[in-house]
Write an enzyme that holds these catalytic residues in place. Structure first.
Site, PDB file in Angstrom:
ATOM      1  N   LYS A   1       0.796  -1.231   0.000  1.00 22.45           N
ATOM      2  CA  LYS A   1       0.000   0.000   0.000  1.00 22.45           C
ATOM      3  C   LYS A   1       0.832   1.287   0.000  1.00 22.45           C
ATOM      4  CE  LYS A   1      -3.821  -0.031   2.484  1.00 22.45           C
ATOM      5  NZ  LYS A   1      -4.846  -0.321   3.523  1.00 22.45           N
TER       6      LYS A   1
ATOM      7  N   ASN B   1      -4.967   2.336  -1.592  1.00 21.06           N
ATOM      8  CA  ASN B   1      -5.595   1.010  -1.668  1.00 21.06           C
ATOM      9  C   ASN B   1      -6.394   0.835  -2.951  1.00 21.06           C
ATOM     10  OD1 ASN B   1      -7.699   2.727  -1.150  1.00 21.06           O
ATOM     11  ND2 ASN B   1      -8.613   1.490   0.462  1.00 21.06           N
TER      12      ASN B   1
ATOM     13  N   ASP C   1      -9.402   4.369   2.597  1.00 21.11           N
ATOM     14  CA  ASP C   1      -9.505   3.833   3.964  1.00 21.11           C
ATOM     15  C   ASP C   1     -10.153   4.843   4.905  1.00 21.11           C
ATOM     16  OD1 ASP C   1      -8.404   1.330   3.480  1.00 21.11           O
ATOM     17  OD2 ASP C   1      -6.355   2.035   3.792  1.00 21.11           O
TER      18      ASP C   1
ATOM     19  N   LEU D   1     -11.105  -1.483  14.345  1.00 14.52           N
ATOM     20  CA  LEU D   1     -10.827  -1.771  12.941  1.00 14.52           C
ATOM     21  C   LEU D   1     -10.715  -3.276  12.693  1.00 14.52           C
ATOM     22  CD1 LEU D   1      -8.358   1.039  11.826  1.00 14.52           C
ATOM     23  CD2 LEU D   1     -10.787   1.150  12.352  1.00 14.52           C
TER      24      LEU D   1
ATOM     25  N   GLY E   1     -15.756  -3.329  12.743  1.00 14.09           N
ATOM     26  CA  GLY E   1     -14.819  -2.920  11.697  1.00 14.09           C
ATOM     27  C   GLY E   1     -15.154  -3.419  10.302  1.00 14.09           C
TER      28      GLY E   1
END
Ligand code: ATR
Length: 278
Positions: A71, A92, A108, A223, A246
């Site tokens: 990433k 991403n 994200d 998350l 998450g």
């Protein structure tokens, strides 16, 4: 064959990639919207990353998601990087444009924020400080999106203090660093609490930060989504907090890619959750 006749391909690049839930998300949407297209998981080694990305558009790919460990590296490979990807320090979602440019975006942060807003409708950034546990890549995306939403104070604690201090340097004085040994104390008066560490994930240790100072009016999110309700979220729920799991972040972060590659803004709903969990 003209490019118009091509069946559009998309996928996810990572290493390993077999665990990725993205194929389930995208295949659900492809079927649901009757889109002629495919979504493929691709295990690509670091050394092959650039060559793979350059080759994909020629094979009919319209874009790819990028996951661990690539990433950060894709920011150097891309021709165009969005401001939010720059801020997040990773991307991403890559889109292969018709002019040959590779466009890198990070969804994200917006995935985090949409998950929060759609599952905690009363959540309001002006309510008070946010407390974040963890200072890795995921925490960085969360901090950027909370600051952007208007949260005035972000309390940050991480086992490795230097990582929190680096984020403070980067994001400025609205971020306040707390020692990991005092992470429980920073929960006092926090209105948004986020576990951005990998603790509590199946197979990992539990998060051992004491939650006694957590107040019942905080919105608490994790998350980690395996398990769906972590011990951290269960404890927060028992304290009376509104909790947000998450999985939603994972689902919401996928939507912008689907829209830019296939031209349809997809829904994040219970059917999708069930498709991913099944
Ligand atoms: P991601 O990109 O998903 O955030 P990461 O950059 O590896 O992944 O970050 C993982 C986070 O979990 C970090 O905040 C890490 O703390 P360190 O920076 O000290 O490594 C945290 N973490 C992982 N294992 C931990 C543990 N056993 N105790 C405390 N924190 C832990």
């Amino acid at each position: 064959m003209t490019s118009r006749d091509r069946i559009p391909l998309a996928g996810v690049i990572g290493s390993p990639v077999a665990h990725s839930k993205s194929p389930r998300i995208f295949r659900h949407w492809l079927t649901r919207f009757g889109v002629r297209g495919h979504y493929i998981p691709m295990d690509v080694a670091e050394n092959d990353l650039e060559a793979a990305i350059r080759a994909l558009p020629k094979l009919g790919f319209v874009g790819v998601n990028v996951t661990i460990p690539h990433k950060e590296r894709v920011l150097e490979i891309a021709d165009l990087v969005t401001e939010r990807a720059e801020l997040t320090g990773s991307a991403n979602t890559l889109t292969f444009r018709d002019d040959g440019m590779v466009h890198a975006d990070s969804t994200d942060g917006c995935g985090f924020m949409e998950n929060l807003r759609s599952n905690a409708a009363e959540w309001n950034p002006a309510q008070g400080p946010a407390a974040i546990l963890g200072a890795g890549g995921a925490a960085r995306a969360v901090i950027a999106s909370l600051l952007n939403a208007g949260v005035e104070e972000i309390r940050l604690s991480n086992r490795t203090r230097t990582r929190s201090e680096n984020l403070r340097r980067e994001f400025g004085a609205r971020v306040r660093v707390h020692d990991w040994s005092e992470a429980g104390d920073m929960l006092t008066g926090a209105k948004t609490v986020v576990n951005a560490t990998s603790l509590g994930m199946a197979g990992n240790d539990e998060l051992s930060v004491p939650l006694g100072a957590l107040s019942g009016d905080a919105v608490v999110t994790d998350l980690v989504y395996v398990p769906l309700e972590t011990e951290f979220l269960a404890q927060a729920r028992r304290t009376g907090c509104q909790t947000v799991d998450g999985l939603g972040m994972l689902l919401f972060q996928a939507a912008p890619g689907f829209e830019s590659w296939f031209g349809i803004r997809p829904h994040v709903d219970d059917q999708l959750r069930q498709a991913v969990l099944s």
